[in-house]
Design a protein around this motif. Structure first.
Motif, PDB file in Angstrom:
ATOM      1  N   THR A 118       0.770  -1.287  -0.032  1.00  0.00           N
ATOM      2  CA  THR A 118       0.058  -0.069  -0.091  1.00  0.00           C
ATOM      3  C   THR A 118       0.934   1.260   0.081  1.00  0.00           C
ATOM      4  N   PHE A 119       0.706   1.854  -1.039  1.00  0.00           N
ATOM      5  CA  PHE A 119       1.489   3.408  -1.069  1.00  0.00           C
ATOM      6  C   PHE A 119       0.996   4.312  -0.313  1.00  0.00           C
ATOM      7  N   SER A 120      -0.385   4.249  -0.196  1.00  0.00           N
ATOM      8  CA  SER A 120      -1.073   5.192   0.417  1.00  0.00           C
ATOM      9  C   SER A 120      -0.861   5.281   1.804  1.00  0.00           C
ATOM     10  N   THR A 121      -0.495   4.115   2.562  1.00  0.00           N
ATOM     11  CA  THR A 121      -0.266   4.013   3.963  1.00  0.00           C
ATOM     12  C   THR A 121       1.503   4.637   4.188  1.00  0.00           C
ATOM     13  N   VAL A 122       2.240   4.586   3.066  1.00  0.00           N
ATOM     14  CA  VAL A 122       3.453   4.957   3.134  1.00  0.00           C
ATOM     15  C   VAL A 122       3.404   6.591   3.306  1.00  0.00           C
ATOM     16  N   THR A 123       2.637   7.136   2.218  1.00  0.00           N
ATOM     17  CA  THR A 123       2.422   8.616   2.060  1.00  0.00           C
ATOM     18  C   THR A 123       1.834   9.213   3.239  1.00  0.00           C
ATOM     19  N   VAL A 124       0.715   8.609   3.968  1.00  0.00           N
ATOM     20  CA  VAL A 124       0.006   9.206   5.270  1.00  0.00           C
ATOM     21  C   VAL A 124       0.847   9.067   6.381  1.00  0.00           C
ATOM     22  N   SER A 125       1.736   8.173   6.585  1.00  0.00           N
ATOM     23  CA  SER A 125       2.545   7.893   7.809  1.00  0.00           C
ATOM     24  C   SER A 125       3.740   8.693   7.480  1.00  0.00           C
ATOM     25  N   SER A 126       4.314   9.134   6.440  1.00  0.00           N
ATOM     26  CA  SER A 126       5.417   9.914   6.335  1.00  0.00           C
ATOM     27  C   SER A 126       4.915  11.458   6.479  1.00  0.00           C
ATOM     28  N   PHE A 127       3.626  11.838   6.061  1.00  0.00           N
ATOM     29  CA  PHE A 127       3.253  12.920   6.179  1.00  0.00           C
ATOM     30  C   PHE A 127       3.139  13.269   7.838  1.00  0.00           C
ATOM     31  N   ARG A 128       2.645  12.283   8.505  1.00  0.00           N
ATOM     32  CA  ARG A 128       2.150  12.462   9.957  1.00  0.00           C
ATOM     33  C   ARG A 128       3.666  12.583  10.595  1.00  0.00           C
ATOM     34  N   LEU A 129       4.687  12.070  10.167  1.00  0.00           N
ATOM     35  CA  LEU A 129       6.093  12.059  10.851  1.00  0.00           C
ATOM     36  C   LEU A 129       6.579  13.530  10.475  1.00  0.00           C
ATOM     37  N   PHE A 130       6.363  14.057   9.072  1.00  0.00           N
ATOM     38  CA  PHE A 130       6.581  15.389   8.967  1.00  0.00           C
ATOM     39  C   PHE A 130       5.836  16.342   9.793  1.00  0.00           C
ATOM     40  N   GLU A 131       4.743  15.968  10.213  1.00  0.00           N
ATOM     41  CA  GLU A 131       3.969  16.860  10.949  1.00  0.00           C
ATOM     42  C   GLU A 131       4.388  16.899  12.257  1.00  0.00           C
ATOM     43  N   ASP A 132       5.165  15.746  12.765  1.00  0.00           N
ATOM     44  CA  ASP A 132       5.414  15.539  14.022  1.00  0.00           C
ATOM     45  C   ASP A 132       6.856  16.166  14.141  1.00  0.00           C
ATOM     46  N   GLY A 133       7.527  16.696  13.256  1.00  0.00           N
ATOM     47  CA  GLY A 133       8.928  17.311  13.211  1.00  0.00           C
ATOM     48  C   GLY A 133       9.928  16.267  12.939  1.00  0.00           C
ATOM     49  N   ASP A 134       9.618  14.934  12.707  1.00  0.00           N
ATOM     50  CA  ASP A 134      10.460  13.948  12.519  1.00  0.00           C
ATOM     51  C   ASP A 134      11.043  13.669  11.183  1.00  0.00           C
ATOM     52  N   TYR A 135      11.646  14.815  10.596  1.00  0.00           N
ATOM     53  CA  TYR A 135      12.028  14.839   9.013  1.00  0.00           C
ATOM     54  C   TYR A 135      12.843  13.760   8.661  1.00  0.00           C
ATOM     55  N   ILE A 136      13.695  13.262   9.615  1.00  0.00           N
ATOM     56  CA  ILE A 136      14.823  12.192   9.088  1.00  0.00           C
ATOM     57  C   ILE A 136      13.966  10.954   8.849  1.00  0.00           C
ATOM     58  N   THR A 137      13.085  10.513   9.887  1.00  0.00           N
ATOM     59  CA  THR A 137      12.348   9.205   9.621  1.00  0.00           C
ATOM     60  C   THR A 137      11.600   9.389   8.498  1.00  0.00           C
ATOM     61  N   ALA A 138      10.851  10.529   8.325  1.00  0.00           N
ATOM     62  CA  ALA A 138       9.909  10.714   7.128  1.00  0.00           C
ATOM     63  C   ALA A 138      10.569  10.564   5.742  1.00  0.00           C
ATOM     64  N   SER A 139      11.799  11.233   5.663  1.00  0.00           N
ATOM     65  CA  SER A 139      12.261  11.208   4.550  1.00  0.00           C
ATOM     66  C   SER A 139      13.052   9.837   4.293  1.00  0.00           C
ATOM     67  N   THR A 140      13.497   9.175   5.289  1.00  0.00           N
ATOM     68  CA  THR A 140      14.196   7.632   5.287  1.00  0.00           C
ATOM     69  C   THR A 140      12.918   6.958   4.715  1.00  0.00           C
ATOM     70  N   ASN A 141      11.684   7.108   5.156  1.00  0.00           N
ATOM     71  CA  ASN A 141      10.709   6.206   4.815  1.00  0.00           C
ATOM     72  C   ASN A 141      10.125   6.256   3.342  1.00  0.00           C
ATOM     73  N   ILE A 142      10.349   7.494   2.768  1.00  0.00           N
ATOM     74  CA  ILE A 142       9.812   7.594   1.795  1.00  0.00           C
ATOM     75  C   ILE A 142      11.056   7.191   0.763  1.00  0.00           C
ATOM     76  N   PHE A 143      12.263   7.719   0.833  1.00  0.00           N
ATOM     77  CA  PHE A 143      13.221   7.287   0.106  1.00  0.00           C
ATOM     78  C   PHE A 143      13.548   5.901   0.070  1.00  0.00           C
ATOM     79  N   GLY A 144      13.716   5.356   1.330  1.00  0.00           N
ATOM     80  CA  GLY A 144      13.814   3.870   1.591  1.00  0.00           C
ATOM     81  C   GLY A 144      12.925   2.974   0.698  1.00  0.00           C
ATOM     82  N   SER A 145      11.572   3.433   1.037  1.00  0.00           N
ATOM     83  CA  SER A 145      10.442   2.635   0.227  1.00  0.00           C
ATOM     84  C   SER A 145      10.684   2.598  -1.296  1.00  0.00           C
ATOM     85  N   ILE A 146      11.052   3.564  -1.538  1.00  0.00           N
ATOM     86  CA  ILE A 146      11.157   3.622  -3.445  1.00  0.00           C
ATOM     87  C   ILE A 146      12.422   3.169  -3.673  1.00  0.00           C
TER      88      ILE A 146
END
Length: 123
Positions: free
Chosen positions: A77-105
């Motif tokens: 599910t790509f939608s779960t990746v994007t929503v989870s990453s967006f929530r991480l960005f909202e929480d200020g966890d930019y490193i985990t969000a970016s790692t999740n996006i780029f790592g998944s791809i």
């Protein structure tokens, strides 16, 4: 018949995705690793199935409908990746969000490529 196969595969994929995600979050805590593991393993599975289907003429259409379209389509599910990453960005966890996006791809692409190679070579 294809719609039934896709529906059965989709139901099994959705339940499997939920189970794998819960298993991983139960072990390591609430994290995006469950979704990551599901998407990477699903990319590998779909690659194997697509590799088999592209290198063999005798792979039944029912097989690809059940497993590729139904199971893998629902399991990953790509939608779960994007929503989870967006929530991480909202929480200020930019490193985990970016790692999740780029790592998944990147890891997803590598897994799909490995799966295609396995499917073409061994099945």
């Amino acid at each position: 018949m294809n719609l039934i196969l896709i529906g059965v595969g989709g139901a099994l994929g959705a339940v499997s995705r939920y189970g794998v995600d819960k298993l991983i979050t139960g072990i390591v805590g609430q994290t995006v690793l469950g979704t990551f593991a599901v998407n990477i393993s699903g990319s590998l599975m779909l690659g194997v199935i697509a590799g088999m289907a592209s290198s063999r003429t005798n792979v039944p259409e029912a097989f690809t409908m059940l497993l590729a379209v139904g199971f893998c389509g629902s399991f990953t599910t790509f939608s779960t990746v994007t929503v989870s990453s967006f929530r991480l960005f909202e929480d200020g966890d930019y490193i985990t969000a970016s790692t999740n996006i780029f790592g998944s791809i990147v890891v997803g692409l590598a897994s799909a490529g490995i799966g295609l190679w396995i499917g073409r070579q061994y099945f």
